[in-house]
Motif scaffolding. Structure first.
Motif, PDB file in Angstrom:
ATOM      1  N   MET A   1     -19.002 -26.482   5.805  1.00  0.00           N
ATOM      2  CA  MET A   1     -18.113 -26.419   4.649  1.00  0.00           C
ATOM      3  C   MET A   1     -16.818 -27.169   4.906  1.00  0.00           C
ATOM      4  O   MET A   1     -16.326 -27.180   6.029  1.00  0.00           O
ATOM      5  CB  MET A   1     -17.767 -24.947   4.340  1.00  0.00           C
ATOM      6  CG  MET A   1     -18.927 -24.143   3.803  1.00  0.00           C
ATOM      7  SD  MET A   1     -18.859 -22.403   4.353  1.00  0.00           S
ATOM      8  CE  MET A   1     -19.771 -22.520   5.903  1.00  0.00           C
TER       9      MET A   1
ATOM     10  N   THR B   1     -10.384 -27.017   1.744  1.00  0.00           N
ATOM     11  CA  THR B   1      -9.443 -27.937   1.112  1.00  0.00           C
ATOM     12  C   THR B   1      -7.995 -27.516   1.329  1.00  0.00           C
ATOM     13  O   THR B   1      -7.638 -26.368   1.069  1.00  0.00           O
ATOM     14  CB  THR B   1      -9.703 -27.967  -0.411  1.00  0.00           C
ATOM     15  OG1 THR B   1     -11.100 -28.030  -0.618  1.00  0.00           O
ATOM     16  CG2 THR B   1      -9.045 -29.161  -1.042  1.00  0.00           C
TER      17      THR B   1
ATOM     18  N   HIS C   1     -13.505 -34.660  -7.091  1.00  0.00           N
ATOM     19  CA  HIS C   1     -13.885 -33.265  -6.875  1.00  0.00           C
ATOM     20  C   HIS C   1     -13.852 -32.487  -8.188  1.00  0.00           C
ATOM     21  O   HIS C   1     -13.073 -32.806  -9.080  1.00  0.00           O
ATOM     22  CB  HIS C   1     -12.967 -32.669  -5.791  1.00  0.00           C
ATOM     23  CG  HIS C   1     -12.170 -31.490  -6.215  1.00  0.00           C
ATOM     24  ND1 HIS C   1     -12.661 -30.215  -6.115  1.00  0.00           N
ATOM     25  CD2 HIS C   1     -10.934 -31.391  -6.716  1.00  0.00           C
ATOM     26  CE1 HIS C   1     -11.722 -29.371  -6.556  1.00  0.00           C
ATOM     27  NE2 HIS C   1     -10.676 -30.054  -6.919  1.00  0.00           N
ATOM     28  N   CYS C   2     -14.737 -31.511  -8.283  1.00  0.00           N
ATOM     29  CA  CYS C   2     -14.834 -30.646  -9.474  1.00  0.00           C
ATOM     30  C   CYS C   2     -14.896 -31.473 -10.754  1.00  0.00           C
ATOM     31  O   CYS C   2     -14.076 -31.337 -11.638  1.00  0.00           O
ATOM     32  CB  CYS C   2     -13.681 -29.649  -9.534  1.00  0.00           C
ATOM     33  SG  CYS C   2     -13.963 -28.339 -10.742  1.00  0.00           S
TER      34      CYS C   2
ATOM     35  N   GLY D   1     -18.271 -34.552  -7.249  1.00  0.00           N
ATOM     36  CA  GLY D   1     -18.362 -33.156  -6.805  1.00  0.00           C
ATOM     37  C   GLY D   1     -18.651 -32.246  -7.986  1.00  0.00           C
ATOM     38  O   GLY D   1     -17.892 -32.216  -8.956  1.00  0.00           O
TER      39      GLY D   1
ATOM     40  N   THR E   1     -19.289 -28.413  -9.385  1.00  0.00           N
ATOM     41  CA  THR E   1     -19.026 -26.999  -9.088  1.00  0.00           C
ATOM     42  C   THR E   1     -19.774 -26.111 -10.077  1.00  0.00           C
ATOM     43  O   THR E   1     -20.493 -26.592 -10.955  1.00  0.00           O
ATOM     44  CB  THR E   1     -17.528 -26.687  -9.252  1.00  0.00           C
ATOM     45  OG1 THR E   1     -17.177 -26.960 -10.625  1.00  0.00           O
ATOM     46  CG2 THR E   1     -16.669 -27.540  -8.338  1.00  0.00           C
TER      47      THR E   1
ATOM     48  N   GLU F   1     -20.011 -28.231  -4.653  1.00  0.00           N
ATOM     49  CA  GLU F   1     -18.808 -27.508  -4.248  1.00  0.00           C
ATOM     50  C   GLU F   1     -18.774 -26.152  -4.935  1.00  0.00           C
ATOM     51  O   GLU F   1     -19.328 -25.993  -6.019  1.00  0.00           O
ATOM     52  CB  GLU F   1     -17.540 -28.199  -4.747  1.00  0.00           C
ATOM     53  CG  GLU F   1     -17.403 -29.655  -4.605  1.00  0.00           C
ATOM     54  CD  GLU F   1     -16.091 -30.075  -5.289  1.00  0.00           C
ATOM     55  OE1 GLU F   1     -15.028 -29.521  -4.948  1.00  0.00           O
ATOM     56  OE2 GLU F   1     -16.146 -30.928  -6.171  1.00  0.00           O
ATOM     57  N   THR F   2     -18.046 -25.218  -4.325  1.00  0.00           N
ATOM     58  CA  THR F   2     -17.772 -23.963  -5.037  1.00  0.00           C
ATOM     59  C   THR F   2     -16.423 -24.019  -5.737  1.00  0.00           C
ATOM     60  O   THR F   2     -16.219 -23.360  -6.737  1.00  0.00           O
ATOM     61  CB  THR F   2     -17.729 -22.768  -4.072  1.00  0.00           C
ATOM     62  OG1 THR F   2     -16.722 -23.009  -3.094  1.00  0.00           O
ATOM     63  CG2 THR F   2     -19.076 -22.539  -3.428  1.00  0.00           C
ATOM     64  N   ASP F   3     -15.445 -24.757  -5.170  1.00  0.00           N
ATOM     65  CA  ASP F   3     -14.039 -24.677  -5.562  1.00  0.00           C
ATOM     66  C   ASP F   3     -13.521 -23.246  -5.341  1.00  0.00           C
ATOM     67  O   ASP F   3     -12.552 -22.828  -5.963  1.00  0.00           O
ATOM     68  CB  ASP F   3     -13.782 -25.122  -7.013  1.00  0.00           C
ATOM     69  CG  ASP F   3     -12.328 -25.546  -7.246  1.00  0.00           C
ATOM     70  OD1 ASP F   3     -11.751 -26.177  -6.343  1.00  0.00           O
ATOM     71  OD2 ASP F   3     -11.766 -25.221  -8.304  1.00  0.00           O
TER      72      ASP F   3
END
Ligand code: ZN
Length: 242
Positions: free
Chosen positions: A13, A16, A133-134, A153, A155, A182-184
Motif C-alpha cells: 500500500m 499518502t 488519483h481518485c 486511480g 476509488t 485506491e481506497t482513498d
C-alpha cells in the motif's frame, strides 16, 4: 488494519502525505513496514498556503527518502477552495519542478480545476509519470489524462450509485497498464459494502470490493484486474515484489 488488509490479499500500500507533517508520518509508517507500506511526500492544494522556500527544501529532503515513491498529493482543488487559486497554482508548479528534480512520479489531485490543471502539467512536460488519483471525471478528462501519460486511480467513488455511475462506462477505455486501484481511506467508504461496516472509516481491506466493481465494469475477471492493476502500481511506483 494491516492484518485485515493482508487477509483480503492487499499486500502493498502507498500511504499518502498531504502536508509536510503527514508526509513525515507516512514515511515513518513506511519505514516501520518495509516492502508493505510506501509513502508519498507532498502538499495537498488545501494546504497550498504552507508551501514556502523553507518548506519546499524540507519537502525535497522528504521526497528524496527511499521510502517515498511519489511526489504529492499535489494539484488543484477549486471545489473546496481552501487556498486561493494563485496560491494553489504556485504550490503545484513548485512540486512539479521538485518531482522532476528528484526523478519520482507525481501523485495528482484535481477537483473542478481541469483546464488549469492540465495547462500547468503541460507547461512543465508533455508527458508525465504519475497518477491522476481518485478519478471522478468524464470521458474528455480521462482522454486528456491518458494523453499526458498518466495512470488513472479508481476509488470506491465508482460504487456510489448517486454520483459514480458514469464511471462504469469509462472503465473499458483505461489501458490495463494504466489503471490503479485506491481506497482513498479513511475517506470514500464504498456505499454498497454489504454488510455495512459499523465504522465509517474506509481501509485497504475493502479494496477487493472496489476491484470487483471495476472488473465487472470492464468485463474482465477479478483475478485478471487484480493482476494488471497490481503490476501497474508496482511499475509506476517501482515497488519491490512482496
Ligand atoms: Zn486527493
Amino acid at each position: 488494519m494491516l492484518s485485515r488488509a493482508q487477509h483480503a490479499g492487499v499486500l502493498q500500500m502507498v500511504v499518502t502525505g498531504s502536508t509536510l507533517a503527514s508526509s513525515a508520518r507516512a514515511i515513518a509508517l513506511a519505514g516501520a513496514h518495509p516492502v508493505t507500506l510506501f509513502a508519498t511526500a507532498g502538499v495537498h492544494p488545501h494546504h497550498a498556503g504552507e508551501v514556502s522556500a523553507t518548506s519546499l527544501s524540507e519537502l525535497e529532503e522528504l521526497a528524496r527518502r527511499p521510502e517515498v515513491v511519489a511526489v504529492g498529493e499535489c494539484g488543484l482543488d477549486y471545489f473546496r477552495n481552501f487556498a486561493p487559486h494563485a496560491t494553489q497554482q504556485q504550490a503545484f508548479h513548485r512540486q512539479l519542478e521538485l518531482a522532476q528534480r528528484v526523478g519520482k512520479p507525481v501523485f495528482l489531485h484535481q477537483r473542478d480545476a481541469h483546464a488549469d490543471f492540465t495547462a500547468i502539467l503541460r507547461e512543465h512536460a508533455p508527458r508525465w509519470r504519475g497518477v491522476a488519483h481518485c478519478f471522478t471525471g468524464g470521458g474528455a478528462e480521462l482522454a486528456s489524462y491518458l494523453e499526458l501519460g498518466l495512470a488513472i486511480g479508481i476509488t470506491g467513488w465508482i460504487c456510489d450509485e448517486r454520483r459514480g455511475a458514469h464511471l462504469a462506462a469509462l472503465m473499458p477505455q483505461i489501458p490495463a497498464g494504466r489503471l490503479l486501484l485506491e481506497t482513498d481511506g479513511p475517506y470514500l467508504l464504498p456505499r454498497d459494502l454489504k454488510p455495512r461496516p459499523v465504522s465509517r472509516r474506509n481501509e485497504p481491506a475493502y479494496l477487493p470490493h472496489i476491484a470487483a466493481v471495476v472488473a465487472r465494469a470492464r468485463g474482465e475477471s477479478l483475478a485478471s484486474l487484480a493482476g494488471t492493476s497490481t503490476a501497474a502500481a508496482r511499475a509506476l511506483f517501482q515497488l519491490p515484489q512482496p
